[in-house]
Motif scaffolding. Structure first.
Motif, PDB file in Angstrom:
ATOM      1  N   ALA A   1    -111.744  45.300  -3.639  1.00  0.00           N
ATOM      2  CA  ALA A   1    -112.878  45.585  -2.756  1.00  0.00           C
ATOM      3  C   ALA A   1    -114.060  44.662  -3.057  1.00  0.00           C
ATOM      4  O   ALA A   1    -114.682  44.124  -2.135  1.00  0.00           O
ATOM      5  N   VAL A   2    -114.365  44.463  -4.328  1.00  0.00           N
ATOM      6  CA  VAL A   2    -115.471  43.578  -4.698  1.00  0.00           C
ATOM      7  C   VAL A   2    -115.193  42.165  -4.199  1.00  0.00           C
ATOM      8  O   VAL A   2    -116.071  41.512  -3.621  1.00  0.00           O
ATOM      9  N   GLU A   3    -113.977  41.688  -4.403  1.00  0.00           N
ATOM     10  CA  GLU A   3    -113.634  40.342  -3.943  1.00  0.00           C
ATOM     11  C   GLU A   3    -113.779  40.223  -2.427  1.00  0.00           C
ATOM     12  O   GLU A   3    -114.292  39.221  -1.921  1.00  0.00           O
ATOM     13  N   ALA A   4    -113.333  41.241  -1.702  1.00  0.00           N
ATOM     14  CA  ALA A   4    -113.426  41.198  -0.240  1.00  0.00           C
ATOM     15  C   ALA A   4    -114.881  41.173   0.224  1.00  0.00           C
ATOM     16  O   ALA A   4    -115.245  40.390   1.110  1.00  0.00           O
ATOM     17  N   VAL A   5    -115.716  42.014  -0.370  1.00  0.00           N
ATOM     18  CA  VAL A   5    -117.125  42.058   0.027  1.00  0.00           C
ATOM     19  C   VAL A   5    -117.825  40.751  -0.329  1.00  0.00           C
ATOM     20  O   VAL A   5    -118.588  40.204   0.474  1.00  0.00           O
ATOM     21  N   VAL A   6    -117.558  40.227  -1.504  1.00  0.00           N
ATOM     22  CA  VAL A   6    -118.181  38.965  -1.907  1.00  0.00           C
ATOM     23  C   VAL A   6    -117.745  37.843  -0.978  1.00  0.00           C
ATOM     24  O   VAL A   6    -118.566  37.024  -0.549  1.00  0.00           O
ATOM     25  N   ASP A   7    -116.462  37.799  -0.634  1.00  0.00           N
ATOM     26  CA  ASP A   7    -115.983  36.770   0.292  1.00  0.00           C
ATOM     27  C   ASP A   7    -116.631  36.919   1.664  1.00  0.00           C
ATOM     28  O   ASP A   7    -116.916  35.927   2.338  1.00  0.00           O
ATOM     29  N   LEU A   8    -116.890  38.158   2.068  1.00  0.00           N
ATOM     30  CA  LEU A   8    -117.525  38.405   3.364  1.00  0.00           C
ATOM     31  C   LEU A   8    -118.967  37.911   3.389  1.00  0.00           C
ATOM     32  O   LEU A   8    -119.381  37.236   4.326  1.00  0.00           O
ATOM     33  N   VAL A   9    -119.712  38.235   2.349  1.00  0.00           N
ATOM     34  CA  VAL A   9    -121.141  37.897   2.356  1.00  0.00           C
ATOM     35  C   VAL A   9    -121.433  36.495   1.824  1.00  0.00           C
ATOM     36  O   VAL A   9    -122.528  35.977   2.040  1.00  0.00           O
ATOM     37  N   SER A  10    -120.470  35.905   1.134  1.00  0.00           N
ATOM     38  CA  SER A  10    -120.676  34.569   0.576  1.00  0.00           C
ATOM     39  C   SER A  10    -119.410  33.741   0.777  1.00  0.00           C
ATOM     40  O   SER A  10    -118.657  33.500  -0.167  1.00  0.00           O
ATOM     41  N   PRO A  11    -119.164  33.294   2.020  1.00  0.00           N
ATOM     42  CA  PRO A  11    -117.920  32.566   2.297  1.00  0.00           C
ATOM     43  C   PRO A  11    -117.828  31.209   1.579  1.00  0.00           C
ATOM     44  O   PRO A  11    -116.736  30.703   1.359  1.00  0.00           O
ATOM     45  N   THR A  12    -118.967  30.650   1.213  1.00  0.00           N
ATOM     46  CA  THR A  12    -118.948  29.417   0.430  1.00  0.00           C
ATOM     47  C   THR A  12    -119.277  29.766  -1.015  1.00  0.00           C
ATOM     48  O   THR A  12    -119.836  30.820  -1.307  1.00  0.00           O
ATOM     49  N   TYR A  13    -118.951  28.865  -1.910  1.00  0.00           N
ATOM     50  CA  TYR A  13    -119.160  29.125  -3.327  1.00  0.00           C
ATOM     51  C   TYR A  13    -120.637  29.344  -3.632  1.00  0.00           C
ATOM     52  O   TYR A  13    -121.504  28.616  -3.157  1.00  0.00           O
ATOM     53  N   HIS A  14    -120.888  30.367  -4.417  1.00  0.00           N
ATOM     54  CA  HIS A  14    -122.227  30.623  -4.941  1.00  0.00           C
ATOM     55  C   HIS A  14    -122.042  31.151  -6.360  1.00  0.00           C
ATOM     56  O   HIS A  14    -121.188  32.012  -6.595  1.00  0.00           O
ATOM     57  N   PRO A  15    -122.824  30.658  -7.322  1.00  0.00           N
ATOM     58  CA  PRO A  15    -122.618  31.088  -8.705  1.00  0.00           C
ATOM     59  C   PRO A  15    -122.789  32.593  -8.923  1.00  0.00           C
ATOM     60  O   PRO A  15    -122.086  33.181  -9.744  1.00  0.00           O
ATOM     61  N   VAL A  16    -123.673  33.229  -8.187  1.00  0.00           N
ATOM     62  CA  VAL A  16    -123.850  34.680  -8.338  1.00  0.00           C
ATOM     63  C   VAL A  16    -122.639  35.418  -7.770  1.00  0.00           C
ATOM     64  O   VAL A  16    -122.206  36.437  -8.316  1.00  0.00           O
ATOM     65  N   ALA A  17    -122.082  34.894  -6.690  1.00  0.00           N
ATOM     66  CA  ALA A  17    -120.861  35.492  -6.139  1.00  0.00           C
ATOM     67  C   ALA A  17    -119.729  35.384  -7.151  1.00  0.00           C
ATOM     68  O   ALA A  17    -118.940  36.320  -7.326  1.00  0.00           O
ATOM     69  N   ALA A  18    -119.652  34.262  -7.833  1.00  0.00           N
ATOM     70  CA  ALA A  18    -118.628  34.075  -8.864  1.00  0.00           C
ATOM     71  C   ALA A  18    -118.816  35.079 -10.004  1.00  0.00           C
ATOM     72  O   ALA A  18    -117.836  35.631 -10.525  1.00  0.00           O
ATOM     73  N   VAL A  19    -120.054  35.343 -10.375  1.00  0.00           N
ATOM     74  CA  VAL A  19    -120.326  36.332 -11.421  1.00  0.00           C
ATOM     75  C   VAL A  19    -119.819  37.706 -10.993  1.00  0.00           C
ATOM     76  O   VAL A  19    -119.185  38.420 -11.781  1.00  0.00           O
ATOM     77  N   ALA A  20    -120.082  38.098  -9.759  1.00  0.00           N
ATOM     78  CA  ALA A  20    -119.636  39.406  -9.269  1.00  0.00           C
ATOM     79  C   ALA A  20    -118.116  39.512  -9.317  1.00  0.00           C
ATOM     80  O   ALA A  20    -117.569  40.520  -9.797  1.00  0.00           O
ATOM     81  N   LYS A  21    -117.433  38.491  -8.834  1.00  0.00           N
ATOM     82  CA  LYS A  21    -115.971  38.521  -8.824  1.00  0.00           C
ATOM     83  C   LYS A  21    -115.409  38.500 -10.244  1.00  0.00           C
ATOM     84  O   LYS A  21    -114.464  39.235 -10.562  1.00  0.00           O
ATOM     85  N   ASP A  22    -115.994  37.671 -11.096  1.00  0.00           N
ATOM     86  CA  ASP A  22    -115.509  37.579 -12.475  1.00  0.00           C
ATOM     87  C   ASP A  22    -115.766  38.870 -13.246  1.00  0.00           C
ATOM     88  O   ASP A  22    -114.937  39.302 -14.048  1.00  0.00           O
ATOM     89  N   ALA A  23    -116.917  39.490 -13.017  1.00  0.00           N
ATOM     90  CA  ALA A  23    -117.232  40.744 -13.702  1.00  0.00           C
ATOM     91  C   ALA A  23    -116.273  41.851 -13.278  1.00  0.00           C
ATOM     92  O   ALA A  23    -115.819  42.651 -14.109  1.00  0.00           O
ATOM     93  N   ALA A  24    -115.951  41.923 -11.988  1.00  0.00           N
ATOM     94  CA  ALA A  24    -114.994  42.931 -11.509  1.00  0.00           C
ATOM     95  C   ALA A  24    -113.625  42.698 -12.146  1.00  0.00           C
ATOM     96  O   ALA A  24    -112.972  43.649 -12.596  1.00  0.00           O
ATOM     97  N   ALA A  25    -113.211  41.450 -12.204  1.00  0.00           N
ATOM     98  CA  ALA A  25    -111.937  41.133 -12.846  1.00  0.00           C
ATOM     99  C   ALA A  25    -112.000  41.424 -14.338  1.00  0.00           C
ATOM    100  O   ALA A  25    -111.012  41.890 -14.938  1.00  0.00           O
ATOM    101  N   GLY A  26    -113.164  41.174 -14.951  1.00  0.00           N
ATOM    102  CA  GLY A  26    -113.322  41.464 -16.373  1.00  0.00           C
ATOM    103  C   GLY A  26    -113.191  42.942 -16.674  1.00  0.00           C
ATOM    104  O   GLY A  26    -112.616  43.328 -17.698  1.00  0.00           O
ATOM    105  N   GLY A  27    -113.707  43.791 -15.794  1.00  0.00           N
ATOM    106  CA  GLY A  27    -113.535  45.231 -15.972  1.00  0.00           C
ATOM    107  C   GLY A  27    -112.069  45.622 -15.965  1.00  0.00           C
ATOM    108  O   GLY A  27    -111.626  46.473 -16.745  1.00  0.00           O
ATOM    109  N   LEU A  28    -111.316  44.977 -15.125  1.00  0.00           N
ATOM    110  CA  LEU A  28    -109.882  45.225 -15.061  1.00  0.00           C
ATOM    111  C   LEU A  28    -109.193  44.758 -16.339  1.00  0.00           C
ATOM    112  O   LEU A  28    -108.285  45.422 -16.851  1.00  0.00           O
ATOM    113  N   VAL A  29    -109.632  43.631 -16.875  1.00  0.00           N
ATOM    114  CA  VAL A  29    -109.071  43.135 -18.137  1.00  0.00           C
ATOM    115  C   VAL A  29    -109.285  44.162 -19.252  1.00  0.00           C
ATOM    116  O   VAL A  29    -108.366  44.434 -20.039  1.00  0.00           O
ATOM    117  N   PHE A  30    -110.490  44.745 -19.313  1.00  0.00           N
ATOM    118  CA  PHE A  30    -110.741  45.767 -20.323  1.00  0.00           C
ATOM    119  C   PHE A  30    -109.774  46.950 -20.161  1.00  0.00           C
ATOM    120  O   PHE A  30    -109.251  47.473 -21.141  1.00  0.00           O
TER     121      PHE A  30
END
Length: 138
Positions: A87-116
Motif C-alpha cells: 500500500a505504501v509503495e502504491a501511494v508513493v508511486d501515485l503521488v510521486s511518479p518520478t524519483y524523489h528522495p523523500v519518496a524513496a525514504v517512505a518506500k525504504d522505511a516500509a520495506a525496512g519494517g517488513l525486514v524487522f
C-alpha cells in the motif's frame, strides 16, 4: 436516497450502506487488497510458501497449542506488513511518479519494517524448531 445514488465519497466507502452491509463491503475490500498483494508481490509468494512449510513442520514436530499461536501470529504479522508495504509503495508511486528522495525514504522505511518482522519470524522459528531439529539431527 439510496446509497448508490449518492455521489459523495462516503457512498463509495460503505458508510451509507447500513452497519452489516458496510462491514461486508469493508471485508470484501480488505480481501481484495490481500488477494492483490499475494497475487502481485513476489515476496508475498515466498511468505505464503514459508507459511505452508512452517505449517507442515509444525504438524510433523507436533508443536504445542501455544507454539501454534505464536507461529500463526508471526506469519500473519509478516503477511500484514507485506500488505502495508504494498500500500505504501502504491501511494508513493501515485503521488510521486518520478524519483524523489523523500519518496524513496517512505518506500525504504516500509520495506525496512517488513525486514524487522521477517528477522523476528526467523527468531521465532529458531526458538520453536531449533531444539527439535537439533534433537532430530543428534
Amino acid at each position: 436516497m439510496t446509497p448508490s445514488s449518492h455521489s459523495t465519497p462516503s457512498a463509495l466507502n460503505g458508510r451509507d450502506r447500513g452497519f452489516w452491509a458496510g462491514r461486508w463491503f469493508s471485508m470484501r475490500a480488505a480481501l481484495n487488497g490481500a488477494q492483490h498483494t499475494v497475487r502481485t508481490q513476489p515476496n508475498a509468494w515466498i511468505e505464503v510458501f514459508a507459511l505452508i512449510f512452517v505449517a507442515v513442520a509444525a504438524l510433523y514436530f507436533r508443536v504445542s497449542a501455544l507454539e501454534w499461536g505464536v507461529l500463526a501470529f508471526t506469519i500473519f504479522i509478516v503477511l500484514a506488513l507485506e500488505c502495508v508495504n504494498t500500500a505504501v509503495e502504491a501511494v508513493v508511486d501515485l503521488v510521486s511518479p518520478t524519483y524523489h528522495p523523500v519518496a524513496a525514504v517512505a518506500k525504504d522505511a516500509a520495506a525496512g519494517g517488513l525486514v524487522f518482522a521477517v528477522l523476528g519470524s526467523l527468531c521465532v522459528g529458531a526458538a520453536i524448531f531449533g531444539p527439535r531439529l537439533w534433537n532430530l539431527l543428534a
